[in-house]
Enzyme design. Structure first.
Site, PDB file in Angstrom:
ATOM      1  N   ASN A   1       0.869  -1.178   0.000  1.00  0.00           N
ATOM      2  CA  ASN A   1       0.000   0.000   0.000  1.00  0.00           C
ATOM      3  C   ASN A   1       0.907   1.229   0.000  1.00  0.00           C
ATOM      4  O   ASN A   1       1.483   1.577   1.019  1.00  0.00           O
ATOM      5  CB  ASN A   1      -0.892  -0.027   1.257  1.00  0.00           C
ATOM      6  CG  ASN A   1      -1.722   1.237   1.374  1.00  0.00           C
ATOM      7  OD1 ASN A   1      -1.808   2.035   0.443  1.00  0.00           O
ATOM      8  ND2 ASN A   1      -2.350   1.428   2.533  1.00  0.00           N
ATOM      9  N   TRP A   2       1.005   1.854  -1.151  1.00  0.00           N
ATOM     10  CA  TRP A   2       1.925   2.998  -1.274  1.00  0.00           C
ATOM     11  C   TRP A   2       1.339   4.302  -0.733  1.00  0.00           C
ATOM     12  O   TRP A   2       2.033   5.313  -0.693  1.00  0.00           O
ATOM     13  CB  TRP A   2       2.333   3.196  -2.751  1.00  0.00           C
ATOM     14  CG  TRP A   2       3.344   2.190  -3.203  1.00  0.00           C
ATOM     15  CD1 TRP A   2       3.951   1.234  -2.446  1.00  0.00           C
ATOM     16  CD2 TRP A   2       3.876   2.052  -4.529  1.00  0.00           C
ATOM     17  NE1 TRP A   2       4.825   0.508  -3.212  1.00  0.00           N
ATOM     18  CE2 TRP A   2       4.799   0.983  -4.492  1.00  0.00           C
ATOM     19  CE3 TRP A   2       3.657   2.709  -5.733  1.00  0.00           C
ATOM     20  CZ2 TRP A   2       5.503   0.573  -5.620  1.00  0.00           C
ATOM     21  CZ3 TRP A   2       4.356   2.303  -6.856  1.00  0.00           C
ATOM     22  CH2 TRP A   2       5.278   1.239  -6.789  1.00  0.00           C
ATOM     23  N   LYS A   3       0.083   4.302  -0.392  1.00  0.00           N
ATOM     24  CA  LYS A   3      -0.557   5.533   0.124  1.00  0.00           C
ATOM     25  C   LYS A   3      -0.235   6.698  -0.823  1.00  0.00           C
ATOM     26  O   LYS A   3      -0.133   6.489  -2.021  1.00  0.00           O
ATOM     27  CB  LYS A   3      -0.113   5.790   1.566  1.00  0.00           C
ATOM     28  CG  LYS A   3      -0.243   4.532   2.426  1.00  0.00           C
ATOM     29  CD  LYS A   3      -0.017   4.768   3.887  1.00  0.00           C
ATOM     30  CE  LYS A   3      -0.173   3.438   4.619  1.00  0.00           C
ATOM     31  NZ  LYS A   3      -0.239   3.584   6.051  1.00  0.00           N
TER      32      LYS A   3
ATOM     33  N   HIS B   1      -9.742   1.178   4.266  1.00  0.00           N
ATOM     34  CA  HIS B   1      -8.477   1.351   4.984  1.00  0.00           C
ATOM     35  C   HIS B   1      -8.707   2.337   6.142  1.00  0.00           C
ATOM     36  O   HIS B   1      -9.496   3.277   6.010  1.00  0.00           O
ATOM     37  CB  HIS B   1      -7.394   1.875   4.030  1.00  0.00           C
ATOM     38  CG  HIS B   1      -6.050   1.909   4.676  1.00  0.00           C
ATOM     39  ND1 HIS B   1      -5.651   2.944   5.487  1.00  0.00           N
ATOM     40  CD2 HIS B   1      -5.026   1.012   4.678  1.00  0.00           C
ATOM     41  CE1 HIS B   1      -4.429   2.692   5.942  1.00  0.00           C
ATOM     42  NE2 HIS B   1      -4.026   1.526   5.462  1.00  0.00           N
TER      43      HIS B   1
ATOM     44  N   GLU C   1      -5.793  -4.770  10.255  1.00  0.00           N
ATOM     45  CA  GLU C   1      -4.756  -3.765  10.502  1.00  0.00           C
ATOM     46  C   GLU C   1      -5.101  -2.977  11.764  1.00  0.00           C
ATOM     47  O   GLU C   1      -5.905  -2.034  11.715  1.00  0.00           O
ATOM     48  CB  GLU C   1      -4.665  -2.786   9.320  1.00  0.00           C
ATOM     49  CG  GLU C   1      -4.272  -3.446   8.017  1.00  0.00           C
ATOM     50  CD  GLU C   1      -3.681  -2.421   7.064  1.00  0.00           C
ATOM     51  OE1 GLU C   1      -2.526  -2.585   6.677  1.00  0.00           O
ATOM     52  OE2 GLU C   1      -4.377  -1.440   6.730  1.00  0.00           O
TER      53      GLU C   1
ATOM     54  N   GLY D   1       2.072   2.410  10.627  1.00  0.00           N
ATOM     55  CA  GLY D   1       3.029   3.513  10.478  1.00  0.00           C
ATOM     56  C   GLY D   1       3.698   3.922  11.775  1.00  0.00           C
ATOM     57  O   GLY D   1       4.334   4.969  11.853  1.00  0.00           O
TER      58      GLY D   1
ATOM     59  N   SER E   1       3.056  -1.997  10.382  1.00  0.00           N
ATOM     60  CA  SER E   1       4.496  -2.026  10.664  1.00  0.00           C
ATOM     61  C   SER E   1       5.171  -3.363  10.321  1.00  0.00           C
ATOM     62  O   SER E   1       6.096  -3.797  11.017  1.00  0.00           O
ATOM     63  CB  SER E   1       4.775  -1.629  12.118  1.00  0.00           C
ATOM     64  OG  SER E   1       4.366  -0.297  12.336  1.00  0.00           O
TER      65      SER E   1
ATOM     66  N   GLY F   1       2.789  -1.063   4.286  1.00  0.00           N
ATOM     67  CA  GLY F   1       2.884   0.350   3.919  1.00  0.00           C
ATOM     68  C   GLY F   1       4.341   0.749   3.740  1.00  0.00           C
ATOM     69  O   GLY F   1       4.952   0.501   2.702  1.00  0.00           O
ATOM     70  N   GLY F   2       4.913   1.351   4.780  1.00  0.00           N
ATOM     71  CA  GLY F   2       6.267   1.917   4.721  1.00  0.00           C
ATOM     72  C   GLY F   2       7.308   0.996   4.091  1.00  0.00           C
ATOM     73  O   GLY F   2       8.070   1.420   3.214  1.00  0.00           O
TER      74      GLY F   2
HETATM   75  P1  PGA Z   1       2.606   0.383   7.589  1.00  0.00           P
HETATM   76  O1  PGA Z   1       1.182   0.619   6.869  1.00  0.00           O
HETATM   77  O2  PGA Z   1       3.155  -0.921   7.081  1.00  0.00           O
HETATM   78  O3  PGA Z   1       3.445   1.562   7.200  1.00  0.00           O
HETATM   79  O4  PGA Z   1       2.337   0.311   9.057  1.00  0.00           O
HETATM   80  C1  PGA Z   1       0.277  -0.446   6.642  1.00  0.00           C
HETATM   81  C2  PGA Z   1      -0.983   0.069   5.999  1.00  0.00           C
HETATM   82  O5  PGA Z   1      -1.427   1.175   6.318  1.00  0.00           O
HETATM   83  O6  PGA Z   1      -1.585  -0.624   5.164  1.00  0.00           O
END
Ligand code: PGA
Length: 274
Positions: A10-12, A120, A190, A196, A235, A256-257
């Site tokens: 998920n690149w946001k 999300h 999640e 994050g 995370s 995400g990250g």
């Molecule tokens: P994260 O994000 O891995 O940076 O915690 C996950 C997400 O929001 O899907």
């Protein structure tokens, strides 16, 4: 039907289209080794150890070029499976009309997207999406042939006040109200406090939530949903992916990250493949 392993990025709101193409180039080179045709034949023969399905969710404006890059990567690898598939991070529930700024599932499907994230926590918290909208989005996505990945999870306050399971149950029941169980879909658990923050859920805690979700799915009057893949997100990093994926109820990750760097995302894919 066995549960599919899925690793999703998920690149946001990160990466321009050209940064996305550069990622695709590097990522597909690394991951092509995991998906090499020889190992695919071997795994197919074994029947159980299929490579995970990899999905990348770029920004809406990055979709077109990444869909093209994903196609090129798959052709180059000449494997039986796509190197990675593409999905959108959101969609509206109407296919056309006076909805300024929205993107419809019909447009996404026409562009060649295969998946869409729905609900999300950033959509729920920042953009105030309700379970009612989320249910409509699941339905609209499925009716255009997109596979929705419904995201659910509790906030820190909800966990501290012992409301985790009530919240998950409500988000599930309401979010899947209009689901067509004959069409593909998946779930991502999640916990909002883990997104994050670098504070990953322990493997035991994540597994407990996943098994609760699976138990609730079994209660649905929709029929047998035991084939549903449930991904963990929050995370996830190459360092914790190995331990998490050992858990019996965790079928993959929404990242995400750590998905922004091709090497770390490929390391997570490799952890799931083993
Ligand atoms: P994260 O994000 O891995 O940076 O915690 C996950 C997400 O929001 O899907």
């Amino acid at each position: 039907m066995s549960r599919k392993k899925i690793v999703a990025a998920n690149w946001k709101l990160h990466k321009t289209p050209s940064e996305g193409r550069a990622f695709a180039n590097e990522f597909s080179k690394i991951v092509a080794q995991i998906y090499a045709p020889t190992s695919q034949t071997e795994t197919k023969e074994k029947g159980s150890d299929q490579p995970p399905q990899v999905i990348v969710f770029p920004t809406a404006t990055g979709l077109e070029s990444l869909i093209q890059a994903a196609g090129e990567a798959t052709n180059k690898a000449a494997g039986a499976l796509p190197i990675f598939e593409i999905g959108a991070q959101n969609c509206f529930f109407e296919n056309s009309g006076a909805f300024t700024g929205e993107t419809s599932p019909k447009i996404l499907a026409d562009m060649g997207a295969k998946h869409v994230l729905v609900g999300h926590s950033e959509r729920r918290v920042i953009f105030k999406e309700t379970n009612e909208w989320i249910a409509k989005k699941v339905k609209a996505a499925q009716s255009c042939g997109l596979t929705p990945m419904l995201c659910i999870g509790e906030t820190l306050d909800e966990r501290k006040s012992n409301k985790t399971f009530d919240v998950l149950k409500l988000q599930l029941i309401e979010g899947l109200k209009l689901l067509d169980k004959n069409m593909p879909f998946s779930l991502a658990y999640e916990p909002v406090w883990a997104i994050g923050t670098g504070q990953v859920a322990t493997a035991a805690l994540a597994n407990e939530a996943h098994s609760f979700i699976r138990q609730e799915l079994a209660r649905f009057s929709l029929g047998d949903l035991s084939y549903t893949s449930i991904l963990y997100g929050g995370s996830v990093k190459p360092e914790n992916a190995k331990e998490l994926i050992q858990m019996p109820e965790i079928d993959g990750f929404l990242v995400g990250g750590a998905s922004l760097d091709p090497k770390s995302f490929a390391a997570i894919v490799a952890a799931v493949q083993k």
